[in-house]
Design a protein around this motif. Structure first.
Motif, PDB file in Angstrom:
ATOM      1  N   VAL A 111       0.834  -1.206   0.000  1.00  0.00           N
ATOM      2  CA  VAL A 111       0.000   0.000   0.000  1.00  0.00           C
ATOM      3  C   VAL A 111       0.869   1.256   0.000  1.00  0.00           C
ATOM      4  CG1 VAL A 111      -1.635   1.357   1.362  1.00  0.00           C
ATOM      5  CG2 VAL A 111      -2.004  -1.093   1.068  1.00  0.00           C
ATOM      6  N   ASP A 112       1.916   1.273   0.803  1.00  0.00           N
ATOM      7  CA  ASP A 112       2.824   2.428   0.825  1.00  0.00           C
ATOM      8  C   ASP A 112       3.471   2.638  -0.537  1.00  0.00           C
ATOM      9  OD1 ASP A 112       2.245   2.961   3.439  1.00  0.00           O
ATOM     10  OD2 ASP A 112       4.118   2.174   4.269  1.00  0.00           O
ATOM     11  N   ALA A 113       3.837   1.527  -1.205  1.00  0.00           N
ATOM     12  CA  ALA A 113       4.423   1.642  -2.546  1.00  0.00           C
ATOM     13  C   ALA A 113       3.427   2.248  -3.522  1.00  0.00           C
ATOM     14  CB  ALA A 113       4.878   0.265  -3.032  1.00  0.00           C
ATOM     15  N   VAL A 114       2.171   1.817  -3.462  1.00  0.00           N
ATOM     16  CA  VAL A 114       1.137   2.360  -4.350  1.00  0.00           C
ATOM     17  C   VAL A 114       0.954   3.856  -4.108  1.00  0.00           C
ATOM     18  CG1 VAL A 114      -1.328   2.325  -4.880  1.00  0.00           C
ATOM     19  CG2 VAL A 114      -0.083   0.176  -4.629  1.00  0.00           C
ATOM     20  N   ASN A 115       0.936   4.258  -2.841  1.00  0.00           N
ATOM     21  CA  ASN A 115       0.769   5.686  -2.537  1.00  0.00           C
ATOM     22  C   ASN A 115       1.960   6.519  -3.017  1.00  0.00           C
ATOM     23  OD1 ASN A 115      -1.809   5.783  -1.321  1.00  0.00           O
ATOM     24  ND2 ASN A 115      -0.983   4.905   0.569  1.00  0.00           N
ATOM     25  N   LYS A 116       3.159   5.970  -2.939  1.00  0.00           N
ATOM     26  CA  LYS A 116       4.339   6.675  -3.470  1.00  0.00           C
ATOM     27  C   LYS A 116       4.223   6.833  -4.985  1.00  0.00           C
ATOM     28  CE  LYS A 116       7.513   4.843   0.036  1.00  0.00           C
ATOM     29  NZ  LYS A 116       8.636   3.889   0.259  1.00  0.00           N
ATOM     30  N   ILE A 117       3.738   5.799  -5.637  1.00  0.00           N
ATOM     31  CA  ILE A 117       3.570   5.870  -7.091  1.00  0.00           C
ATOM     32  C   ILE A 117       2.515   6.912  -7.458  1.00  0.00           C
ATOM     33  CG2 ILE A 117       2.791   4.596  -9.127  1.00  0.00           C
ATOM     34  CD1 ILE A 117       4.012   2.070  -7.766  1.00  0.00           C
ATOM     35  N   LEU A 118       1.412   6.926  -6.707  1.00  0.00           N
ATOM     36  CA  LEU A 118       0.355   7.908  -6.977  1.00  0.00           C
ATOM     37  C   LEU A 118       0.851   9.336  -6.782  1.00  0.00           C
ATOM     38  CD1 LEU A 118      -2.689   6.160  -5.230  1.00  0.00           C
ATOM     39  CD2 LEU A 118      -2.301   6.425  -7.693  1.00  0.00           C
ATOM     40  N   ALA A 119       1.793   9.511  -5.852  1.00  0.00           N
ATOM     41  CA  ALA A 119       2.329  10.843  -5.584  1.00  0.00           C
ATOM     42  C   ALA A 119       3.421  11.244  -6.571  1.00  0.00           C
ATOM     43  CB  ALA A 119       2.887  10.909  -4.160  1.00  0.00           C
ATOM     44  N   SER A 120       3.856  10.304  -7.395  1.00  0.00           N
ATOM     45  CA  SER A 120       4.909  10.588  -8.372  1.00  0.00           C
ATOM     46  C   SER A 120       4.288  10.961  -9.717  1.00  0.00           C
ATOM     47  CB  SER A 120       5.809   9.362  -8.547  1.00  0.00           C
ATOM     48  OG  SER A 120       5.141   8.348  -9.277  1.00  0.00           O
ATOM     49  N   ASP A 121       5.155  11.241 -10.681  1.00  0.00           N
ATOM     50  CA  ASP A 121       4.679  11.564 -12.030  1.00  0.00           C
ATOM     51  C   ASP A 121       4.699  10.341 -12.938  1.00  0.00           C
ATOM     52  OD1 ASP A 121       4.312  14.255 -11.416  1.00  0.00           O
ATOM     53  OD2 ASP A 121       6.414  14.724 -11.800  1.00  0.00           O
ATOM     54  N   ILE A 122       4.988   9.190 -12.375  1.00  0.00           N
ATOM     55  CA  ILE A 122       5.073   7.975 -13.183  1.00  0.00           C
ATOM     56  C   ILE A 122       3.671   7.483 -13.538  1.00  0.00           C
ATOM     57  CG2 ILE A 122       5.878   5.582 -13.219  1.00  0.00           C
ATOM     58  CD1 ILE A 122       8.079   6.388 -11.289  1.00  0.00           C
TER      59      ILE A 122
END
Length: 239
Positions: free
Chosen positions: A142-153
């Motif tokens: 879940v933390d990884a998904v949230n980091k991805i959502l916060a990125s421009d990727i």
């Protein structure tokens, strides 16, 4: 006998049985945890000596906060003691110390000591010792998904996703060992366990020594890892 050419790259251990070890001896649980730390010291040294590149140890889960407060406090004290005791040895043995989990929630003293060891050992090139602290496999994803959502990727594949996990330099697990006879993975490193070999032993963690570790390695070395392919494909070198 352990074969040097077939040593698994990444071994992970769910260190279970400290409480039962203490109960069998009529001792408080903290005595079991203290004995468990001694087992950690032996296994870390042995794993480095036989050529393990990554060793992950499940030290404290996100669910462990639900245990009695005195036990949690004792575990945090043992963490501080372990870092104090092994700090210079880890540096001298060229071990790189990393942590998987939410360090922010740990008490100040153990957290500061852990962070200092991470920083001091970051350029070491020997075995990577990955301690799972305040760790939960689902929370990691879940933390990884949230980091991805916060990125421009915008375009995500498995390789990109892996880069957002805790301690992304730690690869997939080759061999998972669980002590004490329990046969479950308990929310541990779910993403990296995809093709791991699983080894369960009834030995309680404080009794798990170098010989027991070698038994697990030997068992691993006598298995065929197919990664979804057939024996014929493996023999043809498709892996």
């Amino acid at each position: 006998m352990v074969q040097e050419e077939k040593i698994p790259s990444h071994v992970a251990i769910i260190m279970d049985g400290n409480g039962r070890w203490a109960k069998k001896r009529g001792l408080p649980r903290i005595f079991g945890h203290r004995a468990g730390v001694k087992a950690v010291e032996k296994i870390v040294s042995h794993a480095a000596n036989i050529g393990i590149k990554y060793l992950s140890l499940f030290a404290f889960s996100t669910e462990n906060w639900l245990r009695p407060k005195d036990e949690v406090s004792g575990l945090m004290m043992l963490l501080s003691e372990f870092v104090d005791k092994k700090f210079f040895e880890i540096i001298e043995k060229d071990i790189k110390f990393v942590v998987s989990g939410r360090l922010i929630d740990l008490p100040d003293e153990p957290r500061s000591k852990v962070l200092k060891l991470i920083e001091t050992s970051k350029n070491n090139t020997g075995m990577v010792l990955n301690l799972a602290l305040n760790y939960g496999g689902r929370k990691e994803i879940v933390d990884a998904v949230n980091k991805i959502l916060a990125s421009d990727i915008k375009d995500i594949d498995e390789k990109v996703f892996s880069g957002f996990l805790y301690s992304p330099e730690v690869p997939d697990i080759d061999l998972l060992i669980r002590t004490s006879g329990e046969m479950r993975i308990s929310n541990f490193m779910l993403w990296r366990l995809a093709y791991a070999e699983l080894y369960f032993t009834k030995t309680l963690w404080p009794d798990f020594d170098e010989a027991e570790f070698d038994k697990a390695i030997f068992d691993y070395q006598n298995r065929d890892r197919r990664f979804g392919m057939t024996d014929e494909q493996i023999r043809r070198g498709n892996i």
